[in-house]
Design an enzyme around this catalytic site. Structure first.
Site, PDB file in Angstrom:
ATOM      1  N   SER A   1      -7.452   5.754   3.622  1.00 51.68           N
ATOM      2  CA  SER A   1      -7.350   4.896   2.434  1.00 51.68           C
ATOM      3  C   SER A   1      -7.814   3.483   2.773  1.00 51.68           C
ATOM      4  O   SER A   1      -8.510   2.837   1.987  1.00 51.68           O
ATOM      5  CB  SER A   1      -5.901   4.818   1.936  1.00 51.68           C
TER       6      SER A   1
ATOM      7  N   LYS B   1       4.665   2.672   8.480  1.00 49.66           N
ATOM      8  CA  LYS B   1       3.504   3.520   8.789  1.00 49.66           C
ATOM      9  C   LYS B   1       2.248   2.660   9.010  1.00 49.66           C
ATOM     10  O   LYS B   1       1.519   2.840   9.978  1.00 49.66           O
ATOM     11  CB  LYS B   1       3.288   4.472   7.606  1.00 49.66           C
TER      12      LYS B   1
ATOM     13  N   LYS C   1       5.502   1.969  -2.804  1.00 50.25           N
ATOM     14  CA  LYS C   1       5.437   3.368  -3.251  1.00 50.25           C
ATOM     15  C   LYS C   1       5.767   3.423  -4.723  1.00 50.25           C
ATOM     16  O   LYS C   1       6.494   2.567  -5.234  1.00 50.25           O
ATOM     17  CB  LYS C   1       6.471   4.197  -2.485  1.00 50.25           C
TER      18      LYS C   1
ATOM     19  N   ASN D   1      -2.166  19.464  -0.230  1.00 48.39           N
ATOM     20  CA  ASN D   1      -3.205  18.664   0.402  1.00 48.39           C
ATOM     21  C   ASN D   1      -2.815  18.243   1.819  1.00 48.39           C
ATOM     22  O   ASN D   1      -3.661  17.892   2.620  1.00 48.39           O
ATOM     23  CB  ASN D   1      -3.494  17.426  -0.459  1.00 48.39           C
TER      24      ASN D   1
ATOM     25  N   LYS E   1       0.858  -1.197   0.000  1.00 51.26           N
ATOM     26  CA  LYS E   1       0.000   0.000   0.000  1.00 51.26           C
ATOM     27  C   LYS E   1       0.880   1.228   0.000  1.00 51.26           C
ATOM     28  O   LYS E   1       1.847   1.301   0.763  1.00 51.26           O
ATOM     29  CB  LYS E   1      -0.868   0.007   1.273  1.00 51.26           C
TER      30      LYS E   1
ATOM     31  N   THR F   1      -5.075  13.264   5.743  1.00 56.96           N
ATOM     32  CA  THR F   1      -3.685  13.409   6.200  1.00 56.96           C
ATOM     33  C   THR F   1      -3.565  14.646   7.084  1.00 56.96           C
ATOM     34  O   THR F   1      -2.989  14.603   8.180  1.00 56.96           O
ATOM     35  CB  THR F   1      -2.716  13.483   5.000  1.00 56.96           C
TER      36      THR F   1
END
Ligand code: GLU
Length: 420
Positions: free
Chosen positions: A353, A94, A106, A221, A70, A190
């Site tokens: 998410s 994380k 990523k 963002n 993820k 976030t």
């Protein structure tokens, strides 16, 4: 990446430190030092003038021990494989620190999207999805937005993937538009998570967000939303920056107006914003203002041994991934500055998410209030575990966060027979 700075080595240093403090043998965690898979692709794009340009893209799948890979995909001119590898590893850590059932991955494309038209960005995205297609999927690897990518791009992503797959697959990517199965609350998640963490750290220092002076590097963002939500809690945001430079106002910037201005159309920058009493400062100056809370929310390698000594904030909460080098960490530690690390602080995005993905898999959608409450619960619990670990072992919050996550990953690996 400039100079000797290697983001992957920075991650490895903390990993070793945390593993040692946990009393692990190298056998227990050696696999975490190596990403499971790295894919490099060429992405051909027909440009508006009819020429074909080829961009380079990466998807690094760091760990699948606790669940599917993820993590976001960024579009930036400085993207390289070491950066993507480091960011992929940070995603594994994380997801473990907030205890959601994912590994880490990523992606990145080496491109300056400000130089591309919207049509070119769409074709780049669709071409990239075609290249990544064999290795992604709702149960394999689930991308999301990151630097310079957004819900609109995720919309093109899900459309291309679903076409190639031959079935609508909203769960292949998160951070989608609401109309395509996105989650309420994801866009601000976030920033909201950062606000919760800033509040919790402030409490430990005897402060409240109300009346706290805050500086934020980054107005997108992550930084823009964090600034807005902290401002709504009564925080005084005195400094803010984006790629075009910084702005400062002693009695607090009009954050609502700034965010509305910046988000009104693509390409808007702070250099074009003005309000009475505003002073222009450099992007680096934002980091060294006399504030209670500093939020680096742009890119990695911002707080280094060159400027760490000049930082006056009492608290740093890392909105960006990897904004502080290990050399700077040591300096900040000596100065008694509390730093809440990226893998905890900015985890709100991937937490929501996760909620989005769960909603997609169940075809059952939540209210925004339920999303925000569940996010708060997860963030506060994660903060409490990290804080307790930091106190118990007398380590920094960064090492403590790595300890919490490495423990969880190693335990899962052991149960699979992958470590001994
Ligand atoms: N790009 C965000 C991060 O760095 C979100 C990732 C996600 O939602 O998968 O955490």
């Amino acid at each position: 990446m400039a100079g000797d700075y290697n983001p992957y080595n920075e991650m490895l240093k903390v990993l070793e430190d945390a593993a040692k403090k946990l009393g692990l043998k190298e056998n227990d965690y050696i696999t975490l030092k190596y990403p499971e898979k790295e894919l490099k692709v060429a992405i051909p794009v027909t440009m508006d003038d009819g020429s074909i340009k080829v961009f380079e893209g990466y998807r690094v799948q760091h760990s699948s021990v606790r669940g599917p890979y993820k993590g976001g995909i960024r579009y930036h001119q400085n993207v390289d494989v070491d950066e993507v590898k480091a960011l992929a590893a940070l995603m594994s850590l994380k997801c473990a620190v907030v205890n959601i059932p994912y590994g880490g991955g990523k992606g990145g494309v080496t491109v300056d999207p400000t130089k591309l038209s919207k049509g070119e960005i769409e074709r780049l995205t669709r071409s990239m999805v075609t290249q990544f297609f064999p290795i992604i999927g709702p149960n394999k690897d689930i991308p999301a937005p990151d630097v310079n990518t957004n819900a609109e791009i995720m919309g093109w992503f899900v459309d291309t993937y679903s076409t190639l797959k031959g079935e609508l697959s909203p769960g292949v990517v998160t951070g989608k538009p609401i109309a395509l199965g996105g989650s309420l609350g994801r866009a601000e998640a976030t920033g909201r998570g950062i606000m919760f963490i800033a509040r919790e750290v402030a409490k430990k220092k005897g402060l409240t967000l109300k009346g706290a002076r805050v500086a934020v590097q980054g107005a997108g963002n992550v930084g823009g939303v964090a600034a807005k939500l902290i401002h709504r809690e009564g925080g005084i945001v005195v400094a803010l920056s984006d790629v075009s430079g910084g702005i400062f106002k002693e009695d607090g910037l009009n954050i609502e107006e700034i965010v509305t201005f910046l988000t009104a159309e693509r390409g808007r920058l702070l250099k074009d914003y003005n309000e009475p009493g505003l002073k222009r400062i450099s992007n680096e100056d934002v980091l060294t203002q006399d504030v209670d809370i500093l939020i680096p929310a742009a890119l990695e390698n911002q707080i280094t041994e060159k400027n760490a000594d000049k930082i006056k904030a009492k608290i740093i909460v890392e909105g960006a991934n990897g904004p502080t080098t290990s050399a700077a960490d040591a300096i900040l530690d000596k100065k008694g500055i509390i730093l809440s690390p990226d893998i905890l602080t900015n985890a709100g995005g991937v937490v929501v998410s996760y909620f989005e993905w769960v909603q997609n898999l169940q075809n059952f959608y939540w209210s925004e209030a339920k999303v925000n409450e569940s996010l708060e619960e997860i963030m506060v619990n994660a903060f409490n575990s990290v804080w307790a670990t930091a106190e118990k072992y007398n380590v920094s919050m960064r090492v403590a966060a790595y300890m919490v996550s490495v423990e969880r990953i190693v335990t899962a690996a052991k149960m699979k027979g992958l470590a001994n």
